[in-house]
Scaffold this motif. Structure first.
Motif, mmCIF file in Angstrom:
data_model
loop_
_atom_site.group_PDB
_atom_site.id
_atom_site.type_symbol
_atom_site.label_atom_id
_atom_site.label_comp_id
_atom_site.label_asym_id
_atom_site.label_seq_id
_atom_site.Cartn_x
_atom_site.Cartn_y
_atom_site.Cartn_z
ATOM 1 N N LYS A 17 34.311 34.870 46.777
ATOM 2 C CA LYS A 17 34.807 35.843 45.800
ATOM 3 C C LYS A 17 33.783 36.960 45.667
ATOM 4 N N TYR A 19 33.076 40.751 43.699
ATOM 5 C CA TYR A 19 33.454 41.691 42.646
ATOM 6 C C TYR A 19 32.833 43.048 42.953
ATOM 7 N N THR A 54 33.242 31.490 37.734
ATOM 8 C CA THR A 54 34.126 32.055 38.748
ATOM 9 C C THR A 54 34.861 30.937 39.479
ATOM 10 N N ILE A 58 39.016 30.209 39.436
ATOM 11 C CA ILE A 58 39.846 30.086 40.639
ATOM 12 C C ILE A 58 40.615 28.768 40.612
ATOM 13 N N SER A 63 42.057 33.262 38.454
ATOM 14 C CA SER A 63 41.568 34.250 39.411
ATOM 15 C C SER A 63 41.913 33.758 40.807
ATOM 16 N N PRO A 65 40.834 33.561 44.911
ATOM 17 C CA PRO A 65 39.687 33.724 45.803
ATOM 18 C C PRO A 65 39.973 34.779 46.865
ATOM 19 N N ASP A 66 38.944 35.392 47.372
ATOM 20 C CA ASP A 66 39.086 36.311 48.503
ATOM 21 C C ASP A 66 39.225 35.546 49.811
#
Length: 335
Positions: A17, A19, A54, A58, A63, A65-66
């Motif tokens: 992740k 930012y 974080t 997730i 949220s 995740p990338d």
């Protein structure tokens, strides 16, 4: 929601992740992987800014995740977030209760939000109030309760729909020692008595050591160690020696001390931070005279010396290269 319980309640694989802050890309998670067995308290331990929250965001579908994958209660968090939410309870760092409603009203409302009938929500609220020892205060405004009672109410609200997995994000931050110990006992009972899987994030070493059957230690968005607290401590054979330097690090005392003590036979992993020297020794009683002689020869005066069995602080120091308390004090940008 899945009907069969698997041996693994939570699985994270290479979570990443990033930012964007102030025009810069900040890597909050960098390949985080771990698996949580069903029915245990699992600790996610790390200093402030390590990436714990974080990770929880997730896993709880707050949220995305990338990169990487994750599942909770056998359900993929990206593909079926609604099913994950029905299977989990989430207690955030910040209070979730309404201070202008009574404890009973807060719990009944939570039950209704999760689809319980009016009758079932009232019965569930009554049972949880009794379980957490909140019955006498049930009809008082929650805003008038003590901090420990309010935190118990938050946990009860996370349990109202009988989740299979409960996320507790820094649950005892700000509590006094008595209230913290009281909540620890409740968390113990959740896994031992109910078979609930609890993922606990914390930056308190004692809390992780006391509650977690297994844990991962995260630092700067990466997992640096994993295992049971005892297993991780036992990997560090011998004793831990800590020396407070009388003059701090003035005139290069820290450098001289590290060099001198590092040359003593049987001494390893020597670090100096904030005027405190830490080292690992095979046998503390046997090594201590040599350590004192080395400091004296280097012209470094010790203010205090302590010797102890390995702790989670020593584990963190070994794997992250710095003391946990120093890392926790440092300003960070990760969450």
């Amino acid at each position: 929601m899945p009907t069969a319980r698997s041996a693994t309640a939570i699985e994270a694989v290479n979570l990443g992740k990033t930012y964007g802050r102030g025009g810069k890309a900040v890597r909050a998670l960098d390949g985080v992987s771990f698996a949580v067995p069903t029915g245990v308290v699992f600790g996610l331990l790390g200093p402030n800014g390590a990436g714990k929250s974080t990770t929880v965001r997730i896993l709880s579908t707050l949220s995305r995740p990338d990169s990487g994958t994750a599942s909770v209660a056998g359900v993929d968090v990206r593909r079926e977030p609604a099913r994950v939410r029905r299977a989990i309870g989430y207690v955030s760092q910040k209070p979730a209760f309404d201070p202008m409603a009574t404890g009973r009203e807060n719990l009944v409302l939570s039950g209704r939000v999760y689809g319980l009938s009016r009758h079932d929500a009232r019965e569930r609220a009554r049972g949880l109030l009794t379980r957490f020892g909140l019955g006498d205060a049930a009809d008082r405004l929650a805003g008038t309760w003590s901090g420990g009672m309010q935190r118990k109410l938050d946990v009860a609200m996370g349990l109202v729909h009988r989740p299979r997995v409960l996320f507790l994000d820094e649950p005892t931050t700000g509590l006094d020692p008595e209230a913290r110990a009281d909540l620890w006992a409740e968390i113990d009972r959740l896994a031992a008595g109910d078979g609930l899987t609890v993922l606990l994030t914390t930056h308190y070493l004692e809390e992780a050591d006391r509650l977690a059957a297994r844990l991962v230690i995260v630092d700067a968005g990466s997992v640096v160690a994993e295992g049971s607290p005892e297993q991780l401590k036992n990997e560090l054979r011998g004793d831990s020696v800590q020396v407070e330097l009388a003059g701090g690090d003035a005139d290069g005392a820290g450098h001289r001390a590290r060099h001198a003590v590092g040359a003593v036979p049987g001494v390893a992993d020597v670090t100096v931070e904030g005027g405190v020297l830490r080292a690992r020794v095979g046998n503390g009683a046997a090594a201590l005279p040599g350590v004192l002689a080395a400091l004296d020869a280097a012209g470094v005066e010790p203010a205090a010396i302590t010797m102890a069995r390995p702790s989670l602080d020593d584990v963190y120091l070994r794997h992250a290269g710095r003391a946990f308390r120093e890392a926790d004090r440092a300003e960070g940008v990760l969450v």
